[in-house]
Design an enzyme around this catalytic site. Sequence first.
Site, mmCIF file in Angstrom:
data_model
loop_
_atom_site.group_PDB
_atom_site.id
_atom_site.type_symbol
_atom_site.label_atom_id
_atom_site.label_comp_id
_atom_site.label_asym_id
_atom_site.label_seq_id
_atom_site.Cartn_x
_atom_site.Cartn_y
_atom_site.Cartn_z
ATOM 1 N N PRO A 2 45.583 36.852 35.867
ATOM 2 C CA PRO A 2 44.420 37.131 36.715
ATOM 3 C C PRO A 2 43.784 35.831 37.213
ATOM 4 O O PRO A 2 43.565 34.910 36.431
ATOM 5 C CB PRO A 2 43.466 37.879 35.783
ATOM 6 C CG PRO A 2 44.298 38.337 34.640
ATOM 7 C CD PRO A 2 45.404 37.351 34.504
ATOM 8 N N GLU A 3 43.524 35.754 38.511
ATOM 9 C CA GLU A 3 42.899 34.581 39.109
ATOM 10 C C GLU A 3 41.509 34.984 39.625
ATOM 11 O O GLU A 3 41.039 36.072 39.333
ATOM 12 C CB GLU A 3 43.788 34.029 40.234
ATOM 13 C CG GLU A 3 45.196 33.660 39.744
ATOM 14 C CD GLU A 3 46.104 33.129 40.847
ATOM 15 O OE1 GLU A 3 45.596 32.622 41.856
ATOM 16 O OE2 GLU A 3 47.333 33.240 40.689
#
Length: 274
Positions: A2-3
């Site tokens: 996840p960014e």
Amino acid sequence: MPELPEVETIVADLRPHLTGRTIAGCELLFPTIVRYPEPEEFADSVAGMTINAVRRRGKFILMDLDNALLLVVHLGMTGQLRLVDPLTPVEKHTHAVFTLDDGRQLRYRDPRRFGRLLLGTQESLHASKKLPRLGPEPIDPAFASEELYRSLRKRRTSLKAVLLDQGAIAGVGNIYADESMHRARLRPDRMAAGLSRKSVQRLHESLRDSLLLAIQNRGSSVDTYRDAWGEIGGQQEKLLVYGRAGQPCFTCGRPLRMIRLAGRSTVFCTNCQR
Ligand SMILES: [Zn+2]
């Protein structure tokens, strides 16, 4: 992993449900997911605390509790933070369960266990090196192209390496580094310090565009990413280069190339990106 857009989606969804709630208790099923302080102290300390705000900084989820304490969640590679009804069966790889005063549960699940939970004041978390010092937020309106230019000027590494460095720019990982360099028509192996002001302006705009578009589409579920309700995002179908090595570039039709850079697989168009 996840960014920024994925973490932002989770934070925005959780905020109205968590703000003002009190944590009634915390059960740790896999205590070593807590990296600071000791797991027992962590569980004891969060119980009875009110969640006053829910924020994002880089790829970190920050919950402001009482006494200037921060409950910090980093999702690592495969972390998922979900708000569920207490009767929902506890999924495999659930490591921490926070029960709220309204009976609902915030559950942290992480098959690969690269994520982490922290509790402390900002100063104590920085001092213990558990919370790194992060660079500016690329979607912050106050983050100017000139600031990006000055930070790239100092770096004798590839552009890709700088974009992945959380101390240089917060929240960008492999997906949005490749996407924004493609939008900016810049090769990922360009020397960061050698970029012109004009190129950096394009990069600055492309970073914002690719991150904001991904937030609009609720993030990219390229692997295990799920939002706070367990649903997948919508951006994975709209990515221009990430995950498309060998497939035709949407602009020129030539096959996209993959190289290793900064230890990560990197996809780009040798024709459009210079
Ligand atoms: Zn192309």
